[in-house]
Design an enzyme around this catalytic site. Structure first.
Site, mmCIF file in Angstrom:
data_model
loop_
_atom_site.group_PDB
_atom_site.id
_atom_site.type_symbol
_atom_site.label_atom_id
_atom_site.label_comp_id
_atom_site.label_asym_id
_atom_site.label_seq_id
_atom_site.Cartn_x
_atom_site.Cartn_y
_atom_site.Cartn_z
ATOM 1 N N LYS A 124 0.937 -1.223 -0.109
ATOM 2 C CA LYS A 124 -0.069 -0.027 0.121
ATOM 3 C C LYS A 124 0.883 1.317 0.103
ATOM 4 O O LYS A 124 0.702 2.208 -0.966
ATOM 5 C CB LYS A 124 -0.941 -0.076 1.321
ATOM 6 N N ASP A 142 -6.214 -0.291 1.145
ATOM 7 C CA ASP A 142 -6.257 -0.321 2.816
ATOM 8 C C ASP A 142 -7.693 -0.644 3.174
ATOM 9 O O ASP A 142 -8.549 -1.069 2.170
ATOM 10 C CB ASP A 142 -5.904 1.012 3.324
#
Ligand code: SF4
Length: 215
Positions: A124, A142
């Site tokens: 991420k 996320d």
């Protein structure tokens, strides 16, 4: 642009999210790739606003990877104490800075595999850095992004890497950064984990999970 699971127009979702969230820059204050890497690393389990409170002083004391590689851990811990997980974050930052110096000539690398080799940087974070520094395509997954995509029927996956792969296959590369950001904002603004605001949601007439609110 259609997707098969629900026959909802993906173009329509993208269009509405773009209209709802016109400002899509990261809120993490930074002026170069190194600063963004540090800010992203610090942002785990805390708010961007909290990170922005400590980074100006951090960047003043340790302005580049070489300086941060030689940082005094106790001093750095004290500075980032308010962010939580400060010992782990300190360890990661110093180790990442050392790796930048030793392996990457003191520069933040572009390759995702190189980025995720830095302590404290997962997929991420790597995609956030690639997107905001070099405008490189990627899906930034996320918890908020994954929940919104599942509720909209874009994926059934829970595993972040599987979500990333499946959504990347649906969204054209030139729209991936924007979609990552707008779906994330949507998960914070309307489509919260508990008690989503389906009544006010701009996607409520096309969302298969309207009123259900289960992830
Ligand atoms: S209608 Fe409800 S479940 Fe669907 S995207 Fe909007 S807030 Fe989320």
């Amino acid at each position: 642009m259609e997707y098969s699971k629900t026959n909802i127009s993906l173009s329509e979702i993208i269009k509405r999210l773009n209209a709802e969230y016109p400002d899509r820059e990261t809120l993490l204050i930074h002026t170069d790739p190194f600063q963004l890497m540090v800010a992203v690393s610090l942002s785990a389990q805390t708010t961007d606003a909290g990170v922005n409170k400590v980074t100006p002083e951090l960047f003043r004391r340790w302005p580049d990877p070489a300086a941060l590689a030689g940082a005094d851990a106790v001093e750095l811990e004290a500075l980032i104490h308010s962010l939580g997980f400060f010992r782990q974050k300190t360890c990661n930052l110093i180790a990442a800075a050392r790796r930048l110096v030793e392996e990457f000539g003191g520069k933040v690398p572009r390759e995702i595999n190189h980025l995720i080799s830095l302590p404290g940087i997962g997929r991420k974070s790597a995609n956030v850095i690639r997107a905001h520094v070099w405008n490189l395509p990627g899906i930034i997954v996320d918890t908020h992004f994954g929940r919104v995509c599942r509720r909209l029927g874009l994926t059934d996956a829970k595993d972040p890497e599987k979500v990333e792969r499946e959504i990347a296959a649906l969204i054209p590369e030139d729209l991936q950064i924007t979609f990552s950001m707008t779906a994330n904002f949507h998960g914070r603004r309307y489509c919260m984990s508990r008690k989503p605001n389906c009544a006010g949601c701009p996607l409520n007439d096309i969302c298969p999970k309207f009123g259900v609110g289960v992830g």
